[in-house]
Structures are given as C-alpha cells and as structure tokens.
Design an enzyme around this catalytic site. Structure first.
Site, PDB file in Angstrom:
ATOM      1  N   TYR A  61       0.847  -1.200   0.000  1.00 27.24           N
ATOM      2  CA  TYR A  61       0.000   0.000   0.000  1.00 27.24           C
ATOM      3  C   TYR A  61       0.882   1.249   0.000  1.00 27.24           C
ATOM      4  O   TYR A  61       1.662   1.479   0.932  1.00 27.24           O
ATOM      5  CB  TYR A  61      -0.943   0.027   1.215  1.00 27.24           C
ATOM      6  CG  TYR A  61      -2.002  -1.061   1.208  1.00 27.24           C
ATOM      7  CD1 TYR A  61      -2.260  -1.831   0.073  1.00 27.24           C
ATOM      8  CD2 TYR A  61      -2.767  -1.318   2.341  1.00 27.24           C
ATOM      9  CE1 TYR A  61      -3.217  -2.819   0.064  1.00 27.24           C
ATOM     10  CE2 TYR A  61      -3.745  -2.306   2.346  1.00 27.24           C
ATOM     11  CZ  TYR A  61      -3.960  -3.063   1.207  1.00 27.24           C
ATOM     12  OH  TYR A  61      -4.917  -4.046   1.213  1.00 27.24           O
ATOM     13  N   SER A 206     -13.296  -4.080   1.195  1.00 28.15           N
ATOM     14  CA  SER A 206     -14.206  -3.263   0.374  1.00 28.15           C
ATOM     15  C   SER A 206     -15.667  -3.436   0.818  1.00 28.15           C
ATOM     16  O   SER A 206     -16.550  -3.624  -0.027  1.00 28.15           O
ATOM     17  CB  SER A 206     -14.040  -3.576  -1.122  1.00 28.15           C
ATOM     18  OG  SER A 206     -12.701  -3.430  -1.531  1.00 28.15           O
ATOM     19  N   PRO A 207     -15.949  -3.334   2.126  1.00 28.57           N
ATOM     20  CA  PRO A 207     -17.312  -3.559   2.614  1.00 28.57           C
ATOM     21  C   PRO A 207     -18.287  -2.452   2.204  1.00 28.57           C
ATOM     22  O   PRO A 207     -19.505  -2.654   2.226  1.00 28.57           O
ATOM     23  CB  PRO A 207     -17.145  -3.596   4.140  1.00 28.57           C
ATOM     24  CG  PRO A 207     -15.942  -2.744   4.392  1.00 28.57           C
ATOM     25  CD  PRO A 207     -15.020  -2.992   3.229  1.00 28.57           C
ATOM     26  N   LEU A 213     -21.542   2.086  -1.747  1.00 29.59           N
ATOM     27  CA  LEU A 213     -22.687   1.814  -0.863  1.00 29.59           C
ATOM     28  C   LEU A 213     -22.975   2.951   0.114  1.00 29.59           C
ATOM     29  O   LEU A 213     -23.892   2.844   0.928  1.00 29.59           O
ATOM     30  CB  LEU A 213     -22.457   0.492  -0.101  1.00 29.59           C
ATOM     31  CG  LEU A 213     -22.449  -0.766  -0.989  1.00 29.59           C
ATOM     32  CD1 LEU A 213     -22.053  -2.002  -0.179  1.00 29.59           C
ATOM     33  CD2 LEU A 213     -23.821  -0.989  -1.630  1.00 29.59           C
ATOM     34  N   GLY A 215     -23.955   5.781  -1.018  1.00 25.03           N
ATOM     35  CA  GLY A 215     -25.031   6.527  -1.682  1.00 25.03           C
ATOM     36  C   GLY A 215     -24.573   7.836  -2.272  1.00 25.03           C
ATOM     37  O   GLY A 215     -25.352   8.563  -2.897  1.00 25.03           O
TER      38      GLY A 215
HETATM   39  N1  LIG Z   1      -6.680  -8.071   0.601  1.00 23.84           N
HETATM   40  C1  LIG Z   1      -6.979  -7.393  -0.472  1.00 23.84           C
HETATM   41  O1  LIG Z   1      -6.710  -7.799  -1.613  1.00 23.84           O
HETATM   42  C2  LIG Z   1      -7.680  -6.080  -0.307  1.00 23.84           C
HETATM   43  C3  LIG Z   1      -8.307  -5.457  -1.406  1.00 23.84           C
HETATM   44  C4  LIG Z   1      -8.986  -4.259  -1.185  1.00 23.84           C
HETATM   45  C5  LIG Z   1      -9.022  -3.703   0.081  1.00 23.84           C
HETATM   46  N2  LIG Z   1      -8.383  -4.317   1.127  1.00 23.84           N
HETATM   47  C6  LIG Z   1      -8.421  -3.757   2.505  1.00 23.84           C
HETATM   48  O2  LIG Z   1      -9.769  -3.442   2.829  1.00 23.84           O
HETATM   49  C7  LIG Z   1      -9.854  -2.059   3.191  1.00 23.84           C
HETATM   50  C8  LIG Z   1     -11.222  -1.527   2.791  1.00 23.84           C
HETATM   51  O3  LIG Z   1     -11.509  -1.736   1.432  1.00 23.84           O
HETATM   52  P1  LIG Z   1     -11.468  -0.551   0.351  1.00 23.84           P
HETATM   53  O4  LIG Z   1     -10.656   0.546   0.891  1.00 23.84           O
HETATM   54  O5  LIG Z   1     -11.121  -1.175  -0.945  1.00 23.84           O
HETATM   55  O6  LIG Z   1     -12.985  -0.107   0.172  1.00 23.84           O
HETATM   56  P2  LIG Z   1     -14.160   0.395   1.131  1.00 23.84           P
HETATM   57  O7  LIG Z   1     -13.777   0.304   2.535  1.00 23.84           O
HETATM   58  O8  LIG Z   1     -15.363  -0.315   0.663  1.00 23.84           O
HETATM   59  O9  LIG Z   1     -14.297   1.937   0.675  1.00 23.84           O
HETATM   60  C9  LIG Z   1     -13.405   2.915   1.115  1.00 23.84           C
HETATM   61  C10 LIG Z   1     -13.652   4.234   0.393  1.00 23.84           C
HETATM   62  O10 LIG Z   1     -15.014   4.611   0.488  1.00 23.84           O
HETATM   63  C11 LIG Z   1     -15.123   6.019   0.715  1.00 23.84           C
HETATM   64  N3  LIG Z   1     -15.680   6.171   2.074  1.00 23.84           N
HETATM   65  C12 LIG Z   1     -15.298   5.512   3.214  1.00 23.84           C
HETATM   66  N4  LIG Z   1     -16.058   5.876   4.266  1.00 23.84           N
HETATM   67  C13 LIG Z   1     -16.939   6.782   3.794  1.00 23.84           C
HETATM   68  C14 LIG Z   1     -17.983   7.505   4.397  1.00 23.84           C
HETATM   69  N5  LIG Z   1     -18.279   7.356   5.691  1.00 23.84           N
HETATM   70  N6  LIG Z   1     -18.707   8.349   3.618  1.00 23.84           N
HETATM   71  C15 LIG Z   1     -18.432   8.492   2.312  1.00 23.84           C
HETATM   72  N7  LIG Z   1     -17.439   7.830   1.682  1.00 23.84           N
HETATM   73  C16 LIG Z   1     -16.706   6.974   2.411  1.00 23.84           C
HETATM   74  C17 LIG Z   1     -13.720   6.590   0.597  1.00 23.84           C
HETATM   75  O11 LIG Z   1     -13.403   6.897  -0.763  1.00 23.84           O
HETATM   76  P3  LIG Z   1     -13.841   8.255  -1.513  1.00 23.84           P
HETATM   77  O12 LIG Z   1     -14.034   9.312  -0.482  1.00 23.84           O
HETATM   78  O13 LIG Z   1     -12.762   8.521  -2.478  1.00 23.84           O
HETATM   79  O14 LIG Z   1     -15.108   7.861  -2.218  1.00 23.84           O
HETATM   80  C18 LIG Z   1     -12.876   5.395   0.993  1.00 23.84           C
HETATM   81  O15 LIG Z   1     -11.588   5.483   0.454  1.00 23.84           O
HETATM   82  C19 LIG Z   1      -8.659  -1.416   2.477  1.00 23.84           C
HETATM   83  O16 LIG Z   1      -8.320  -0.164   3.023  1.00 23.84           O
HETATM   84  C20 LIG Z   1      -7.608  -2.476   2.690  1.00 23.84           C
HETATM   85  O17 LIG Z   1      -7.096  -2.411   3.994  1.00 23.84           O
HETATM   86  C21 LIG Z   1      -7.740  -5.503   0.941  1.00 23.84           C
END
Ligand SMILES: NC(=O)c1ccc[n+]([C@@H]2O[C@H](COP(=O)([O-])OP(=O)(O)OC[C@H]3O[C@@H](n4cnc5c(N)ncnc54)[C@H](OP(=O)(O)O)[C@@H]3O)[C@@H](O)[C@H]2O)c1
Length: 310
Positions: A61, A206-207, A213, A215
């Site tokens: 990362y 990516s929950p 999600l 909105g």
């Molecule tokens: N093992 C793997 O292969 C793998 C792959 C992916 C992720 N991960 C891990 O999982 C974690 C979470 O997944 P992810 O980061 O891909 O996606 P996520 O948690 O589904 O989405 C995060 C993004 O959503 C937006 N967000 C978050 N909270 C918010 C809120 N309260 N209101 C509005 N927008 C919000 C932000 O982006 P914006 O503001 O730009 O919209 C943020 O960067 C990662 O940080 C990482 O640690 C692991």
C-alpha cells in the site's frame, strides 16, 4: 511453543477494523489530492476514540508508505492497536525465506517488534501454498507474527493452507476477501460457512464497495479515477438498494446507507475493515457499531441484492 490456538481468539472478538490502503496510495485512491497525512492521522485518532483498535495495512500500500504512516501514528498514541499487514507474492520471491525477509521490512516500517496478524496478500504464481505456509510458520516461530492468515484464497486453497498450518499446530486465523452487500460470492459459494465451521475469521474488504454503498455516487455523479469505469454499471442498478438502506437507517435513528452496509457485514459474522480518507468518514463508519439490523431487515437487503445481481 505456546498454545497458539488461543491466540486467534482476539480476531473473533473484533467487530470492525480500519483499512489503510488509502494511506499513501496515489494511483487508485489519489493520496495527496483528496487526502493528506493530517486527514489520515485524524481518521486514525477518531477511529481509536470510537474504540476500534484493529488496523489493516500491507507492504504494497503506497509502496510502503501506508506502513510508515501507521508506524508514525502508533508512536503518537498510548492506546493499544492491533496491527495486521500482508506479504505480497511478487513473482521474484522464490523461497519460503522471502516471508520472514519481507516481514522484517514491514516491522521496520511499522516500528514494532511483531504484528498481530501477518497475511498472504493473494495466492502466489510461483510458491505453493505449502511453501507459503511454511514461511508463515517461520514468522510465528521467530516471534514476529502473533497469528497468520491468508487473503483472496478460494475455498480449496484456504483448506490447503489450514491443513498445512495445522500440521505445525498453528491455526489459520483469517481469510481476507471481498465481501459487501453487492459482492456476496463468498457467502454463496460456502467459503463464509466453512470459515465459521473452522474458526477462521472472514475479514471483509471493500465492505462499502469502495464508497458505492454510501449513496454519494450515482450514474450522474461518478467516482473519480479508476472507479468511474469500474462501477458505472453497478451504479445504474444500485438506486433501489440505496433507497432501502436509507429507509432502514431511518428506523434506526438516522443511520446512513454506509452504516447499514457495514452493520450488515457484521450481522453476517464477518469483520469489515472500511477504508477512510479523513476524520468524517472514519467517524461515520464507527457509527455502524453498537446496534444491530433485525433479521427481517437483513432478509430484505439479501432479497434485493439477489435481484441486483441478476
Ligand atoms: N486483501 C486485499 O486484496 C484487499 C483489497 C482491497 C481492500 N483491502 C483492505 O480493505 C480495506 C477496505 O476496502 P477498500 O478501501 O477497498 O474499500 P471500502 O472500505 O469499501 O471503501 C473505502 C472508500 O469509500 C469512501 N468512504 C469511506 N467511508 C466513507 C464515508 N463514511 N462516507 C463516504 N465515503 C466513504 C472513501 O473513498 P472516496 O471518499 O474517495 O469515495 C474510501 O476510500 C482497504 O483499506 C484495505 O485495507 C484488501
């Protein structure tokens, strides 16, 4: 050796964590443009204030910046933090020794003597599951990893990893996979059920479906960067789901769609690790804790997301 089977229990006690892919990643998450180190420090601090103590990072990362930032923030707090990081199986990593060598680099960047969870980021094109697991065993034996897990492992590979570690009397602590209301493959193909059966914690990445999600994005207001293309089709279908999540949220005192999405993951028995770019996002995400969706609400959400997939 100490009885490490007890050691994985801490993961089962954690309801939610914080993802740190956004920390230092310019390519996908526009670090430096949409958020900076002060935003991330504030996100980290508010997360701890809300009682969330589990942070997930990886050596890749931000090419190590995420681990370095976490190391810096860890030094600045007195609070105990549970740290998870990951080994990336680059094709030039050819032997089991690559694992302790890589972990040493992570420990240096994090400024800690050991991590609570060391995960294989994804299956290797080169190293067998047995070899990867023996590398993880070495990390545990050296005292550098309290527990070990995998990520992006399908059920067959996960079971092979579980068995290889079991031969060394080390439990497979976790499998970190993509899981959200609109990405339910691991629920449908039996991986989640198998994890529960074997005591493997399913960590949901990516929950929030990378922000979709919450909105805040629509077909007329696409997310910036790579996500626009990736999610334009989903955004065309997701309107009714956001509407249902908003309605359900109103019955819980004004919970947001994002909080519903995270609570749903928790209700399904998984450990979501939403990423946050700033204090506000981290604060909102923490509001997914301390209450539960009803069985009926979960059933409604499941039914609707089944339709969205068709
Ligand atoms: N093992 C793997 O292969 C793998 C792959 C992916 C992720 N991960 C891990 O999982 C974690 C979470 O997944 P992810 O980061 O891909 O996606 P996520 O948690 O589904 O989405 C995060 C993004 O959503 C937006 N967000 C978050 N909270 C918010 C809120 N309260 N209101 C509005 N927008 C919000 C932000 O982006 P914006 O503001 O730009 O919209 C943020 O960067 C990662 O940080 C990482 O640690 C692991």
């Amino acid at each position: 050796m100490t009885d490490v089977s007890n050691e994985t229990r801490f993961l089962h006690a954690i309801e939610m964590g914080l993802g740190a892919w956004q920390w230092g990643d310019r390519v996908y998450w526009s670090y430096g443009q949409t958020h900076n180190d002060d935003d991330l420090r504030a996100a980290f601090e508010v997360t701890l204030e809300q009682g969330i103590r589990f942070v997930d990072t990886a050596e890749v990362y931000g090419s190590g910046r995420s681990e370095r930032l976490l190391g810096q923030y860890l030094k600045e707090t007195e609070q105990p933090v549970l740290v998870a990081t990951k080994f990336f199986p680059f094709p030039w990593r050819l032997t089991r020794n690559a694992l302790p060598n890589a972990l040493k680099g992570s420990l240096n960047r994090l400024g800690v003597e050991n991590v609570d969870l060391y995960q294989i980021h994804s299956p290797s094109p080169i190293l067998s599951t047995d070899t990867l697991m023996s590398g993880l065993v070495e990390c545990v034996k050296r005292g550098w990893a309290r527990t070990v897990g995998v990520s992006n492992f399908g059920q067959t590979r996960m079971l092979a990893a579980y068995s290889a570690l079991a031969r060394e009397n080390i439990p497979l602590a976790s499998n970190q996979v993509h899981y959200s209301l609109v990405s339910r493959e691991v629920e449908k193909n039996g991986t989640l059920a198998r994890c529960k059966e074997l005591g493997i914690r399913l960590i949901a990445y990516s929950p929030l479906e990378k922000g979709m999600l919450t909105g805040k994005y629509t077909p007329d207001h696409l997310p910036p960067g790579i996500r626009a293309q990736q999610y334009v089709d989903l955004l065309k279908k997701i309107g009714p789901l956001i509407k249902l999540m908003t309605e359900i949220g109103q019955d819980h005192g004004g919970k947001t769609p994002g909080q519903i999405a995270l609570n749903w993951c928790i209700c399904k028995g998984t450990l979501p690790i939403p990423g946050a770019k700033n204090q506000l996002q981290a604060q909102e995400n923490a509001g997914a804790l301390g209450w539960k969706l009803t069985e009926e609400e979960i059933a409604k959400l499941d039914e609707l997301t089944d339709v969205i997939h068709k």
